[in-house]
Each structure stands twice: as C-alpha cells, then as structure tokens.
Write a protein that holds these residues in place. Structure first.
Motif, PDB file in Angstrom:
ATOM      1  N   PHE A 168       0.818  -1.213   0.000  1.00 40.75           N
ATOM      2  CA  PHE A 168       0.000   0.000   0.000  1.00 40.75           C
ATOM      3  C   PHE A 168       0.857   1.272   0.000  1.00 40.75           C
ATOM      4  O   PHE A 168       0.330   2.373  -0.125  1.00 40.75           O
ATOM      5  N   PHE A 169       2.158   1.124   0.210  1.00 39.34           N
ATOM      6  CA  PHE A 169       3.060   2.279   0.334  1.00 39.34           C
ATOM      7  C   PHE A 169       4.089   2.216  -0.798  1.00 39.34           C
ATOM      8  O   PHE A 169       4.202   1.206  -1.493  1.00 39.34           O
ATOM      9  N   ASP A 170       4.867   3.298  -0.957  1.00 41.29           N
ATOM     10  CA  ASP A 170       5.889   3.303  -2.014  1.00 41.29           C
ATOM     11  C   ASP A 170       7.068   2.403  -1.657  1.00 41.29           C
ATOM     12  O   ASP A 170       7.737   1.877  -2.535  1.00 41.29           O
ATOM     13  N   SER A 171       7.349   2.256  -0.363  1.00 41.26           N
ATOM     14  CA  SER A 171       8.460   1.390   0.044  1.00 41.26           C
ATOM     15  C   SER A 171       8.220   0.908   1.467  1.00 41.26           C
ATOM     16  O   SER A 171       7.407   1.493   2.207  1.00 41.26           O
ATOM     17  N   LEU A 172       8.950  -0.143   1.845  1.00 44.34           N
ATOM     18  CA  LEU A 172       8.806  -0.712   3.196  1.00 44.34           C
ATOM     19  C   LEU A 172       9.117   0.323   4.270  1.00 44.34           C
ATOM     20  O   LEU A 172       8.473   0.357   5.318  1.00 44.34           O
ATOM     21  N   ASP A 173      10.104   1.187   3.986  1.00 48.26           N
ATOM     22  CA  ASP A 173      10.495   2.215   4.972  1.00 48.26           C
ATOM     23  C   ASP A 173       9.324   3.098   5.382  1.00 48.26           C
ATOM     24  O   ASP A 173       9.314   3.659   6.473  1.00 48.26           O
ATOM     25  N   GLN A 174       8.386   3.259   4.457  1.00 47.43           N
ATOM     26  CA  GLN A 174       7.276   4.186   4.740  1.00 47.43           C
ATOM     27  C   GLN A 174       6.176   3.550   5.586  1.00 47.43           C
ATOM     28  O   GLN A 174       5.268   4.241   6.037  1.00 47.43           O
ATOM     29  N   VAL A 175       6.223   2.233   5.766  1.00 44.95           N
ATOM     30  CA  VAL A 175       5.184   1.570   6.565  1.00 44.95           C
ATOM     31  C   VAL A 175       5.466   1.862   8.036  1.00 44.95           C
ATOM     32  O   VAL A 175       6.549   1.550   8.528  1.00 44.95           O
ATOM     33  N   PRO A 176       4.498   2.452   8.720  1.00 42.64           N
ATOM     34  CA  PRO A 176       4.754   2.764  10.135  1.00 42.64           C
ATOM     35  C   PRO A 176       5.139   1.520  10.938  1.00 42.64           C
ATOM     36  O   PRO A 176       4.774   0.397  10.581  1.00 42.64           O
ATOM     37  N   VAL A 177       5.834   1.754  12.018  1.00 47.48           N
ATOM     38  CA  VAL A 177       6.254   0.664  12.908  1.00 47.48           C
ATOM     39  C   VAL A 177       5.197   0.441  13.993  1.00 47.48           C
ATOM     40  O   VAL A 177       5.035  -0.665  14.486  1.00 47.48           O
ATOM     41  N   HIS A 178       4.476   1.522  14.313  1.00 45.94           N
ATOM     42  CA  HIS A 178       3.496   1.431  15.401  1.00 45.94           C
ATOM     43  C   HIS A 178       2.070   1.668  14.895  1.00 45.94           C
ATOM     44  O   HIS A 178       1.861   2.309  13.858  1.00 45.94           O
ATOM     45  N   CYS A 179       1.140   1.165  15.668  1.00 41.85           N
ATOM     46  CA  CYS A 179      -0.280   1.363  15.363  1.00 41.85           C
ATOM     47  C   CYS A 179      -1.025   1.520  16.682  1.00 41.85           C
ATOM     48  O   CYS A 179      -0.470   1.230  17.748  1.00 41.85           O
ATOM     49  N   VAL A 180      -2.243   2.024  16.595  1.00 38.79           N
ATOM     50  CA  VAL A 180      -3.168   1.959  17.738  1.00 38.79           C
ATOM     51  C   VAL A 180      -4.234   0.959  17.331  1.00 38.79           C
ATOM     52  O   VAL A 180      -4.857   1.132  16.276  1.00 38.79           O
ATOM     53  N   THR A 181      -4.412  -0.079  18.092  1.00 41.07           N
ATOM     54  CA  THR A 181      -5.375  -1.112  17.708  1.00 41.07           C
ATOM     55  C   THR A 181      -6.295  -1.481  18.858  1.00 41.07           C
ATOM     56  O   THR A 181      -5.877  -1.509  20.023  1.00 41.07           O
ATOM     57  N   GLN A 182      -7.564  -1.755  18.503  1.00 41.35           N
ATOM     58  CA  GLN A 182      -8.431  -2.393  19.488  1.00 41.35           C
ATOM     59  C   GLN A 182      -7.722  -3.646  19.985  1.00 41.35           C
ATOM     60  O   GLN A 182      -7.072  -4.352  19.207  1.00 41.35           O
ATOM     61  N   GLY A 183      -7.857  -3.935  21.272  1.00 38.63           N
ATOM     62  CA  GLY A 183      -7.270  -5.158  21.814  1.00 38.63           C
ATOM     63  C   GLY A 183      -8.150  -6.364  21.520  1.00 38.63           C
ATOM     64  O   GLY A 183      -9.276  -6.236  21.043  1.00 38.63           O
ATOM     65  N   LEU A 184      -7.619  -7.539  21.827  1.00 32.70           N
ATOM     66  CA  LEU A 184      -8.436  -8.752  21.667  1.00 32.70           C
ATOM     67  C   LEU A 184      -9.629  -8.707  22.613  1.00 32.70           C
ATOM     68  O   LEU A 184     -10.732  -9.132  22.259  1.00 32.70           O
ATOM     69  N   GLY A 185      -9.414  -8.153  23.808  1.00 34.89           N
ATOM     70  CA  GLY A 185     -10.530  -8.016  24.755  1.00 34.89           C
ATOM     71  C   GLY A 185     -11.584  -7.068  24.227  1.00 34.89           C
ATOM     72  O   GLY A 185     -12.791  -7.287  24.440  1.00 34.89           O
ATOM     73  N   THR A 186     -11.146  -6.007  23.531  1.00 33.58           N
ATOM     74  CA  THR A 186     -12.097  -5.054  22.935  1.00 33.58           C
ATOM     75  C   THR A 186     -12.904  -5.751  21.842  1.00 33.58           C
ATOM     76  O   THR A 186     -14.133  -5.656  21.799  1.00 33.58           O
ATOM     77  N   ILE A 187     -12.197  -6.440  20.961  1.00 36.05           N
ATOM     78  CA  ILE A 187     -12.859  -7.109  19.828  1.00 36.05           C
ATOM     79  C   ILE A 187     -13.873  -8.131  20.328  1.00 36.05           C
ATOM     80  O   ILE A 187     -14.977  -8.257  19.801  1.00 36.05           O
ATOM     81  N   LEU A 188     -13.508  -8.843  21.382  1.00 41.87           N
ATOM     82  CA  LEU A 188     -14.398  -9.903  21.904  1.00 41.87           C
ATOM     83  C   LEU A 188     -15.677  -9.335  22.512  1.00 41.87           C
ATOM     84  O   LEU A 188     -16.645 -10.071  22.726  1.00 41.87           O
ATOM     85  N   ARG A 189     -15.716  -8.023  22.785  1.00 43.31           N
ATOM     86  CA  ARG A 189     -16.951  -7.420  23.318  1.00 43.31           C
ATOM     87  C   ARG A 189     -17.992  -7.168  22.226  1.00 43.31           C
ATOM     88  O   ARG A 189     -19.160  -6.933  22.524  1.00 43.31           O
ATOM     89  N   ALA A 190     -17.557  -7.126  20.956  1.00 43.39           N
ATOM     90  CA  ALA A 190     -18.535  -6.911  19.875  1.00 43.39           C
ATOM     91  C   ALA A 190     -19.544  -8.057  19.902  1.00 43.39           C
ATOM     92  O   ALA A 190     -19.203  -9.192  20.245  1.00 43.39           O
ATOM     93  N   ARG A 191     -20.778  -7.772  19.530  1.00 45.25           N
ATOM     94  CA  ARG A 191     -21.835  -8.779  19.709  1.00 45.25           C
ATOM     95  C   ARG A 191     -21.819  -9.872  18.645  1.00 45.25           C
ATOM     96  O   ARG A 191     -22.325 -10.967  18.870  1.00 45.25           O
TER      97      ARG A 191
END
Ligand code: F6R
Length: 260
Positions: A168-191
């Motif tokens: 999705f990016f022009d090069s690997l260098d441009q792919v961020p190293v960090h993300c903010v993600t819902q946790g597994l506990g968060t995902i498991l709360r979805a109905r």
C-alpha cells in the motif's frame, strides 16, 4: 465453534456478508458496524454500495474502525481514517460525525487507546465487527503474544505485517512501525464477529484461528472464545481446515431463520 461458510469467490462472500449487514441496518437504522481495513473487506463494502443505491439508509449507522497507523500525516491516503472515509463513509453515506477511528497522531498518543475505549463504551459497543486476519494470525493489529484481555493501545507491528502491508506504500520504509489497535478483549466485546479471509496465503492462519489451540501465539484463535462468530472464506483460504466437510454439511442444513 464458529460457523464456517466457504464461498466460491471473494465477491460471493462479500455479497453474503453485505446482505446480512443491510438487513440489520434496515431493521435497526442506528446499527453499529465495526470496520476493518486492508484488502479483505473490500468486497463487502463494494456490495454494500449496491444496497445503499437500492435505498438502505446508512446515515444513522455508527462505525468504529479496528485500528490506525501511528504518525502518518493528516490526510495520508493510507491512514485508516482516509481509507474508511474512501471505502465506507463517503460511498455509503454515513454521517462522518458517527465514524470513529483511533487517533494515531503522535501528539497525545499516550492516551489514544484509553480515549478510544471510552468512546466505544459510552456508545454502547459494536453490533457486528468485520475482521480480516493477517498472515501472522493477527486480528486488528494484535500480533502474536497479544493478551486475550488486551484493550485499545499502541502496538508494534511485526516485520512480517509491515512487509505484507508495504504494497500500500511506495516502500517498506514508509510503513509505520506502530499502530493503535483495538485489543483482543475489545474485539471480543462486539456482539457478532464476522471474520473474512481469501487466498492461499491466509489458509494457515485461518486453520490456526478456527481449529488450532486457543493461544496468544495465534491471536485469531481468540474468536473461539466468542459466542457468535461467522467465518466467511473462499476455497483457497479454507484449504487447510480439517473439518471442512462438516462446515459445508452444517451450512447446507442450517435453518434459514437463523441467518448468519
Ligand atoms: C485491518 C486489520 C488487519 C487486517 C489484516 C489483513 O484493519 O485490522 O487485521 O484485516 O492485516 O489484511 P488484508 O485484508 O489486507 O490481507
């Protein structure tokens, strides 16, 4: 045990999931949809456009994204905010004020996870969460080792995931190293969890998540702890499943009133 539905193509899978979501939105216009990004959910979003064109009104639907990259500039086309706007909010006519994406700005990143959890909780949670799965077995960006109790927080992407997403990016260098993600506990709360996967490259992760041991080493296996899970695959992604014949049999004999 999750329900496993094997389709002939990604498009057929997208049509099936979109028809279910559209029916839910017709029945409950204030439905809350959890949206994933990446390639996998695109056939669902594409099929939802047909339902929007046919008159299903998405203007009162709330959406929560699973994750966001950290540190991309505002408006970066690969930020998940931009992807969700482009694939979901604009084409389906959602109200942008009801579309939530974790805040990946460096400024305030320490509190981004907590703020997202508060937004999710005060809204009342997610009715249906669309999930893809990474080749590492991640759901959201919960890489192997993520706690099953984890909540939205900053995570470090594996090199495997960065390489997978470099397309999705022009090069690997441009792919961020960090993300903010819902946790597994968060995902498991979805109905209701709807996990989609297509292609041979996902077959191992799918087999691990659906039929393997429940372990933090295979984050997708967290779905085995949820009471309402639908796994929608193409033939290639289903190719390493041991109980494939049973899934097909159960699907063929499923009472229509149960839906997915
Ligand atoms: C995206 C997400 C990820 C992707 C996964 C698969 O919001 O949370 O878990 O679903 O990386 O990505 P694709 O669909 O591009 O193969």
């Amino acid at each position: 045990m999750a329900e496993v539905i094997v389709c002939d193509s990604a498009q057929q899978a997208g049509d099936l999931v979109a028809a279910h979501i559209a029916a839910q939105v017709r029945a409950c216009p204030t439905f809350t949809l959890g949206v994933a990004t990446g390639s996998t959910p695109l056939p669902v979003y594409q099929a939802l456009r047909t339902h929007a064109d046919a008159g299903v009104d998405f203007s009162e639907v709330t959406a929560f994204a699973l994750d966001e990259y950290v540190g991309l500039p505002d408006g970066h086309p690969q930020s998940y905010r931009a992807v969700v706007d482009h694939e979901v909010t604009n084409p389906l006519g959602l109200d942008p004020a009801r579309v939530h994406v974790p805040d990946g700005h460096l400024d305030g990143i320490e509190t981004a996870g907590h703020r997202y959890e508060e937004a999710l909780t005060s809204h009342g949670g997610v009715d249906l969460q669309i999930l893809g799965i990474g080749t590492t077995g991640h759901i959201g960006f919960n890489e192997p080792g993520s706690s099953f109790g984890s909540l939205t927080r900053v995570k470090t992407l594996t090199e495997r995931t960065r390489i997978d997403n470099a397309r999705f990016f022009d090069s690997l260098d441009q792919v961020p190293v960090h993300c903010v993600t819902q946790g597994l506990g968060t995902i498991l709360r979805a109905r209701h969890l709807v996990l989609l996967a297509f292609g041979e490259g996902k077959a191992e992760a799918v087999a691990g998540a659906v039929e393997g041991s429940v372990t933090a080493s295979m984050p997708g296996s967290a779905i085995q702890l949820h009471s309402h899970v639908t796994v929608v695959l193409d033939q290639a992604a289903a190719s390493q499943l041991t109980h494939r014949a049973y899934y097909d049999w159960a699907h063929q004999h499923k009472p229509a009133w149960q839906g997915i």
